[in-house]
Design an enzyme around this catalytic site. Structure first.
Site, PDB file in Angstrom:
ATOM      1  N   LYS A   1       0.136   4.375   0.013  1.00  0.00           N
ATOM      2  CA  LYS A   1      -0.430   5.519   0.734  1.00  0.00           C
ATOM      3  C   LYS A   1      -0.315   6.785  -0.109  1.00  0.00           C
ATOM      4  O   LYS A   1      -0.548   6.755  -1.317  1.00  0.00           O
ATOM      5  CB  LYS A   1       0.238   5.654   2.106  1.00  0.00           C
ATOM      6  CG  LYS A   1       0.104   4.396   2.957  1.00  0.00           C
ATOM      7  CD  LYS A   1       0.568   4.599   4.381  1.00  0.00           C
ATOM      8  CE  LYS A   1       0.346   3.333   5.192  1.00  0.00           C
ATOM      9  NZ  LYS A   1       0.732   3.501   6.608  1.00  0.00           N
TER      10      LYS A   1
ATOM     11  N   ALA B   1       3.792  -0.997   3.784  1.00  0.00           N
ATOM     12  CA  ALA B   1       3.888   0.277   3.073  1.00  0.00           C
ATOM     13  C   ALA B   1       5.302   0.837   3.137  1.00  0.00           C
ATOM     14  O   ALA B   1       6.102   0.649   2.239  1.00  0.00           O
ATOM     15  CB  ALA B   1       2.880   1.274   3.651  1.00  0.00           C
ATOM     16  N   SER B   2       5.620   1.515   4.253  1.00  0.00           N
ATOM     17  CA  SER B   2       6.875   2.260   4.333  1.00  0.00           C
ATOM     18  C   SER B   2       8.112   1.384   4.203  1.00  0.00           C
ATOM     19  O   SER B   2       9.160   1.857   3.768  1.00  0.00           O
ATOM     20  CB  SER B   2       6.935   3.045   5.649  1.00  0.00           C
ATOM     21  OG  SER B   2       6.869   2.173   6.760  1.00  0.00           O
TER      22      SER B   2
ATOM     23  N   ASN C   1       0.865  -1.173   0.000  1.00  0.00           N
ATOM     24  CA  ASN C   1       0.000   0.000   0.000  1.00  0.00           C
ATOM     25  C   ASN C   1       0.906   1.228   0.000  1.00  0.00           C
ATOM     26  O   ASN C   1       1.608   1.477   0.981  1.00  0.00           O
ATOM     27  CB  ASN C   1      -0.905  -0.024   1.248  1.00  0.00           C
ATOM     28  CG  ASN C   1      -1.697   1.258   1.409  1.00  0.00           C
ATOM     29  OD1 ASN C   1      -1.992   1.942   0.432  1.00  0.00           O
ATOM     30  ND2 ASN C   1      -2.044   1.598   2.646  1.00  0.00           N
TER      31      ASN C   1
ATOM     32  N   GLU D   1      -3.744  -4.957  11.400  1.00  0.00           N
ATOM     33  CA  GLU D   1      -2.681  -3.958  11.543  1.00  0.00           C
ATOM     34  C   GLU D   1      -2.905  -3.115  12.792  1.00  0.00           C
ATOM     35  O   GLU D   1      -3.699  -2.175  12.772  1.00  0.00           O
ATOM     36  CB  GLU D   1      -2.656  -3.015  10.338  1.00  0.00           C
ATOM     37  CG  GLU D   1      -2.240  -3.630   9.025  1.00  0.00           C
ATOM     38  CD  GLU D   1      -2.050  -2.558   7.968  1.00  0.00           C
ATOM     39  OE1 GLU D   1      -0.944  -2.452   7.436  1.00  0.00           O
ATOM     40  OE2 GLU D   1      -3.006  -1.803   7.701  1.00  0.00           O
TER      41      GLU D   1
ATOM     42  N   ILE E   1       1.996   0.789  12.875  1.00  0.00           N
ATOM     43  CA  ILE E   1       2.055   1.128  11.457  1.00  0.00           C
ATOM     44  C   ILE E   1       3.121   2.195  11.215  1.00  0.00           C
ATOM     45  O   ILE E   1       3.164   3.221  11.893  1.00  0.00           O
ATOM     46  CB  ILE E   1       0.686   1.617  10.950  1.00  0.00           C
ATOM     47  CG1 ILE E   1      -0.328   0.472  10.964  1.00  0.00           C
ATOM     48  CG2 ILE E   1       0.796   2.199   9.541  1.00  0.00           C
ATOM     49  CD1 ILE E   1      -1.727   0.879  10.569  1.00  0.00           C
TER      50      ILE E   1
ATOM     51  N   GLY F   1       4.601  -2.511  10.464  1.00  0.00           N
ATOM     52  CA  GLY F   1       6.013  -2.662  10.794  1.00  0.00           C
ATOM     53  C   GLY F   1       6.732  -3.768  10.053  1.00  0.00           C
ATOM     54  O   GLY F   1       7.902  -4.046  10.339  1.00  0.00           O
TER      55      GLY F   1
ATOM     56  N   HIS G   1      -8.902   1.009   5.992  1.00  0.00           N
ATOM     57  CA  HIS G   1      -7.536   1.138   6.497  1.00  0.00           C
ATOM     58  C   HIS G   1      -7.563   2.016   7.743  1.00  0.00           C
ATOM     59  O   HIS G   1      -8.425   2.884   7.881  1.00  0.00           O
ATOM     60  CB  HIS G   1      -6.623   1.756   5.430  1.00  0.00           C
ATOM     61  CG  HIS G   1      -5.182   1.702   5.780  1.00  0.00           C
ATOM     62  ND1 HIS G   1      -4.573   2.648   6.587  1.00  0.00           N
ATOM     63  CD2 HIS G   1      -4.217   0.795   5.478  1.00  0.00           C
ATOM     64  CE1 HIS G   1      -3.299   2.330   6.739  1.00  0.00           C
ATOM     65  NE2 HIS G   1      -3.062   1.210   6.079  1.00  0.00           N
TER      66      HIS G   1
END
Length: 223
Positions: A12, A203-204, A10, A142, A147, A182, A94
């Site tokens: 974002k 994501a990150s 994702n 999540e 997150i 994470g 989300h």
């Protein structure tokens, strides 16, 4: 329906994954998926759906849909619109765009009407169980506090993953669990599978990485 086990990204609204940068990541994932046979999907902003969907063969998901039908809903995200833009599925609820349970139900119904796949996000075991009663394709667990952090849920709170798996199976054995928050590397992916999940949503860990291809390949190694 996504093939499992699966890695779902994702992006974002990160600057590192907006416009052509979203396409660059999608193309890397597409290449690695073809090389390894590992199932992957990418969820991008509505404005990047068509660009990505036209260029890659991995599933491209929207990040959100609203519980609406065509009409006077200025500024909302119409399910028909994301499908027309090329999305084959969508995230729902989300933690950064939460919905009421009744609206989640409508979004699932709208996705089913249009033949869109969908991943419904959850923040804990109780919510996962409630969502499972709506018979979604996937529930992605999540914990919000993890997150975007450096500690994976599989390390910080593995019980929420295994507990959600058990709770969801008690309600509907056909619903698959994804693990998120994470997740950064292959070890996190492997642990997710060990706890009963059918893949990860992250994501990150990819988007913020300097060498995105190396990170994706490491994640794949966990499968």
């Amino acid at each position: 329906m996504l093939k499992t086990p699966v890695i779902v990204l994702n992006v974002k609204t990160y600057a590192e994954a907006t416009g052509n940068k979203a396409l660059e990541i999608a193309e890397i994932m597409d290449k690695i998926s073809k090389e390894t046979g590992v199932s992957m999907a990418i969820s991008v902003q509505a404005t990047d759906l068509t660009t990505c969907a036209e260029k890659v063969s991995i599933p491209v998901f929207a990040e959100h849909i609203d519980p609406i039908k065509p009409g006077s809903h200025t500024g909302w995200t119409l399910p028909e619109a994301v499908k027309a833009a090329g999305a084959v599925g969508t995230l729902i609820n989300h933690s950064e765009h939460r919905l009421k349970l009744a609206d989640i139900d409508v979004c699932i119904a709208r996705a089913k009407e249009l033949g869109l796949g969908y991943i419904v996000c959850s923040n804990n075991i109780a919510t996962s169980k409630a969502i499972a009663a709506l018979s979604p394709n996937f529930v992605a667990v999540e914990p919000p506090e993890l997150i975007g952090g450096d500690i994976s849920v599989t390390t910080a709170d593995p019980g929420i993953v295994s507990g959600s798996v058990d709770a969801v199976r008690d309600v509907d054995k056909n619903v698959k669990i994804l693990c998120g928050a994470g997740v950064k590397n292959g070890k996190d992916v492997a642990k997710s599978i060990e706890l009963g999940a059918k893949g990860v949503l992250l994501a990150s860990g990819i988007v913020k990485a300097k060498d995105k291809e190396s990170v994706i390949r490491d994640l794949v190694s966990g499968l």
